[in-house]
Design a protein around this motif. Structure first.
Motif, PDB file in Angstrom:
ATOM      1  N   ALA A 287      40.527  32.591  48.249  1.00  0.00           N
ATOM      2  CA  ALA A 287      39.138  32.829  47.530  1.00  0.00           C
ATOM      3  C   ALA A 287      38.651  33.714  48.273  1.00  0.00           C
ATOM      4  O   ALA A 287      38.662  33.746  49.652  1.00  0.00           O
ATOM      5  CB  ALA A 287      38.478  31.579  47.719  1.00  0.00           C
ATOM      6  N   TYR A 288      37.877  34.904  47.749  1.00  0.00           N
ATOM      7  CA  TYR A 288      36.973  35.716  48.533  1.00  0.00           C
ATOM      8  C   TYR A 288      35.739  35.922  47.538  1.00  0.00           C
ATOM      9  O   TYR A 288      36.054  36.432  46.373  1.00  0.00           O
ATOM     10  CB  TYR A 288      37.913  37.023  48.726  1.00  0.00           C
ATOM     11  N   PRO A 289      34.528  36.069  48.239  1.00  0.00           N
ATOM     12  CA  PRO A 289      33.520  36.437  47.480  1.00  0.00           C
ATOM     13  C   PRO A 289      33.301  37.868  46.937  1.00  0.00           C
ATOM     14  O   PRO A 289      32.118  37.960  47.270  1.00  0.00           O
ATOM     15  CB  PRO A 289      32.337  35.698  48.148  1.00  0.00           C
ATOM     16  N   ALA A 290      34.198  38.416  46.619  1.00  0.00           N
ATOM     17  CA  ALA A 290      34.119  40.019  46.242  1.00  0.00           C
ATOM     18  C   ALA A 290      32.746  39.997  45.376  1.00  0.00           C
ATOM     19  O   ALA A 290      32.693  39.223  44.456  1.00  0.00           O
ATOM     20  CB  ALA A 290      35.186  40.387  45.695  1.00  0.00           C
ATOM     21  N   VAL A 291      31.921  41.189  45.543  1.00  0.00           N
ATOM     22  CA  VAL A 291      30.825  41.153  44.516  1.00  0.00           C
ATOM     23  C   VAL A 291      31.383  41.625  43.223  1.00  0.00           C
ATOM     24  O   VAL A 291      30.982  41.482  41.935  1.00  0.00           O
ATOM     25  CB  VAL A 291      29.975  42.314  44.990  1.00  0.00           C
ATOM     26  N   ASP A 292      32.623  42.389  43.273  1.00  0.00           N
ATOM     27  CA  ASP A 292      33.463  42.637  41.919  1.00  0.00           C
ATOM     28  C   ASP A 292      34.780  42.218  42.013  1.00  0.00           C
ATOM     29  O   ASP A 292      35.652  42.451  42.865  1.00  0.00           O
ATOM     30  CB  ASP A 292      33.459  44.165  41.938  1.00  0.00           C
ATOM     31  N   ALA A 293      35.250  41.079  41.196  1.00  0.00           N
ATOM     32  CA  ALA A 293      36.486  40.381  41.254  1.00  0.00           C
ATOM     33  C   ALA A 293      37.765  41.558  41.214  1.00  0.00           C
ATOM     34  O   ALA A 293      38.739  41.423  41.661  1.00  0.00           O
ATOM     35  CB  ALA A 293      36.533  39.215  40.303  1.00  0.00           C
ATOM     36  N   ALA A 294      37.389  42.695  40.296  1.00  0.00           N
ATOM     37  CA  ALA A 294      38.364  43.614  40.129  1.00  0.00           C
ATOM     38  C   ALA A 294      38.576  44.652  41.413  1.00  0.00           C
ATOM     39  O   ALA A 294      39.464  45.577  41.433  1.00  0.00           O
ATOM     40  CB  ALA A 294      37.982  44.379  38.747  1.00  0.00           C
ATOM     41  N   LEU A 295      37.651  44.358  42.281  1.00  0.00           N
ATOM     42  CA  LEU A 295      37.721  45.269  43.422  1.00  0.00           C
ATOM     43  C   LEU A 295      37.378  46.716  43.006  1.00  0.00           C
ATOM     44  O   LEU A 295      37.849  47.695  43.964  1.00  0.00           O
ATOM     45  CB  LEU A 295      38.850  45.061  44.388  1.00  0.00           C
ATOM     46  N   ALA A 296      36.663  47.109  42.110  1.00  0.00           N
ATOM     47  CA  ALA A 296      36.321  48.338  41.926  1.00  0.00           C
ATOM     48  C   ALA A 296      34.913  48.695  42.767  1.00  0.00           C
ATOM     49  O   ALA A 296      34.982  49.918  43.153  1.00  0.00           O
ATOM     50  CB  ALA A 296      36.200  48.768  40.483  1.00  0.00           C
ATOM     51  N   VAL A 297      34.271  47.901  43.088  1.00  0.00           N
ATOM     52  CA  VAL A 297      33.059  48.108  44.013  1.00  0.00           C
ATOM     53  C   VAL A 297      33.267  47.356  45.085  1.00  0.00           C
ATOM     54  O   VAL A 297      33.723  46.104  45.113  1.00  0.00           O
ATOM     55  CB  VAL A 297      31.742  47.394  43.176  1.00  0.00           C
ATOM     56  N   PRO A 298      33.195  48.120  46.419  1.00  0.00           N
ATOM     57  CA  PRO A 298      33.180  47.075  47.643  1.00  0.00           C
ATOM     58  C   PRO A 298      32.043  46.069  47.899  1.00  0.00           C
ATOM     59  O   PRO A 298      31.016  46.386  47.261  1.00  0.00           O
ATOM     60  CB  PRO A 298      33.199  48.311  48.537  1.00  0.00           C
TER      61      PRO A 298
END
Ligand code: C2O
Ligand code: CU
Ligand code: CU
Length: 564
Positions: A287-298
């Motif tokens: 689990a990681y709280p990325a702002v964009d799950a697709a990791l297009a935006v850092p």
């Protein structure tokens, strides 16, 4: 809106304490106790501690050796690993394991590592602590695109050998958002949006394109450096946090004759220990709280701006492992590979007389003399080389390695079970380990000041500027010594590429008790000022100075410096 308000408040609150750290107002003193990060709770039941054996990452064998170098190959790929018992976690790995395989180098002998990217994302490999020419250092936009990607230069192998980085700078820096409240973030997002490829929007030239390769890339490490515990990890611009979190990290040890001549514990009694906290989603994935799950935006969601903390403590990829040890000395090469978590390591029980953790080395290799600690504080990316004498404990003692900065489950790290087996131990820790050159402050030709702060408008910044590839914050001359002064608002583990440094002062006083020897990462506590001496040697080109809290780093607390 939300994030802007938050940033603004942070900057206002911290502004007062951030000026040089010489006078600590009450607020700052309170904050000095505050450690970064926010706990992300796992959605699966956590296993009991001390059930699984401590794994030791396999040492990678070279595929071939020639007169000048040893050659290695690593395939970066997805792997489904059993990290929590009974659950499968899809990891991004070096060679199918987390940690990746350990590379063992010999000082003075070059190592050539060919990486093949079979991951679903671009990657960048950085050898942390490596004294490495710029074109193999893992500059954050020198991407290795996955095998089969289209639309980029396809030349495998070395992306060129000039070692000069001015060429890539121009294109990479151009054409990104500015005059915007989150210009740095927008810039990084923009990069990612075009596949992270500088030049793809027409702003760069052919030289930039050569920096991005598809499929395979060869990194060359001359290894003109002393024995030390290094590590390699992903360094992709804007996405180092999720990359390392999902498994892209491994040990890289350098050995030399000077160290080999010492009677230190070795063989089975030398253990690399990679500490990394992680959290797990209901399906077992990281689990990681990325702002964009697709990791297009850092970046991560607002709550985790100050770093992501996991609730599972992994050592060498295993949750709270156990290991049986002889009643003998052990050398523990401790690496904090966590994104943001700080540890205060202590054995429980302490042996009678204390001083259980005898530090023989740090980031940059052996100390001149050992330092005995009851506890060791280790920030992200730091390494402590420790000798523990388990013969100080009665046979059968269960010795826990504790993290006094943790709470609840994160207060425990791992377990050493002291065996009753009769053993011999001819190891020793000499009172003098080596002779270190002391860098001389009088030799510093320049003093530069770097403020590590959250800025009202631009996220995490250095001297109020978010990262922009190609913009140099300093241009030290090759061969020169400089004094660099860092100051902070909150905790920042500050890291330099290319050369290790020596800590000269902390808040105008003597260095701290964890600052000894050559270091490449130094932890600034809130509202502190730390001065280091660094000499820029051997390789001209573009290198990085950045915070090694990986969420800070990804959200722009990074800068280029160009050695020329
Ligand atoms: Cu360990 Cu620039 O990084
Ligand atoms: Cu580094
Ligand atoms: Cu930071």
């Amino acid at each position: 809106m939300n994030r802007r308000r938050f940033l603004g408040a942070g900057a206002a609150l911290l502004g007062a304490g951030a000026v040089g750290g010489l006078a600590l107002p009450a607020t700052a003193r309170l904050l000095a106790e505050a450690r970064p990060g926010r706990l992300l709770s796992s959605e699966v039941p956590l296993p009991e501690a001390f059930q699984v054996p401590l794994p030791v990452p396999a040492v990678l064998a070279p595929v071939r050796s020639d007169a000048t170098a040893d050659h290695y190959e690593i395939t970066q790929r997805l792997a489904r690993l059993e990290i929590l018992p009974g659950l499968r976690t899809e990891a991004w790995t070096y060679g199918g394991s987390f940690p990746g395989p350990t590379l063992v180098a010999r000082s003075g002998r070059a190592m050539v590592v060919r990486h093949r990217n079979e991951l679903p994302v671009p990657s960048v490999v950085h050898l942390h602590g490596g004294h490495t020419p710029a074109d193999s250092d893992g500059y954050p936009v020198d991407l290795l695109l996955p095998v089969g990607s289209s639309g980029a230069a396809t030349s495998p192998g070395s992306p060129g050998s000039s070692g000069s980085s001015g060429d890539r700078a121009a294109g990479a820096a151009a054409g990104h958002g500015s005059g915007h409240s989150m210009s740095g973030m927008a810039g990084m997002a923009g990069m990612a949006g075009m596949g992270g490829m500088p030049g793809a929007d027409g702003t760069g030239g052919a030289a930039d394109l050569l920096r991005t390769v598809t499929g395979e890339r060869t990194y060359t490490y001359p290894c003109q450096q002393r024995a030390a515990t290094l590590w390699y990890h992903d360094h992709r611009m804007g996405f180092t946090g999720p990359g390392v979190w999902r498994g892209l990290a491994g040990f890289h040890l350098v050995r030399d004759d000077e160290e080999d001549a010492l009677p230190l514990p070795r063989g089975e009694r030398e253990l690399p220990l990679m500490l990394a906290d992680r959290s797990f989603a209901a399906d077992g994935s990281f689990a990681y709280p990325a702002v964009d799950a697709a990791l297009a935006v850092p970046g991560v969601t607002d709550d985790y701006m100050n770093g992501v903390l996991g609730d599972v403590v992994l050592v060498n990829g295993a949750p709270w492992p156990r290991v049986e040890v002889d009643r003998a000395r052990y050398r523990l090469r401790v690496l904090n590979a966590s994104n943001a978590r700080l540890y205060r390591l202590e054995l429980d029980p302490q042996p009678s007389g204390g001083d259980a953790l005898v530090q023989i080395g740090g980031d940059g290799g052996l100390l001149e003399e050992p330092i005995a600690h009851d506890a060791v504080e280790i920030a992200p990316a730091e390494r402590f080389d420790l000798v523990v004498d388990f013969s100080r404990y009665p046979a059968g003692t269960a010795v826990r390695l504790m993290n006094r900065f943790g709470s609840g489950r994160t207060e425990e790290v791992m377990l050493f079970e002291v065996s009753s087996r009769p053993v011999s131990d001819d190891s020793a820790v000499p009172g003098r380990l080596c002779t270190l050159e002391r860098l001389d402050p009088a030799a510093a030709v320049t003093t530069r000041v770097f403020g590590f702060r959250r800025s009202r408008n631009a996220g995490w910044t250095i001297n109020n500027q978010p990262y922009e590839p190609g913009r140099a914050i300093a241009r030290p001359a090759l061969g020169s010594t400089e004094l660099w002064r860092f100051f902070s608002d909150v905790h920042h583990p500050v890291h330099l590429h290319l050369d290790a440094f020596q800590v000269l002062s902390r808040n105008g006083h003597e260095p701290g008790r964890y600052d000894a020897g050559w270091k490449d990462t130094v932890d600034l506590r809130p509202a502190e000022a730390v001065e280091v001496l660094v000499r820029f040697t051997d390789y001209p080109g573009t290198y990085m100075v950045h915070c090694h809290n990986l969420e800070h780093e990804d959200m722009a607390m990074m800068a280029d410096f160009v050695v020329e």
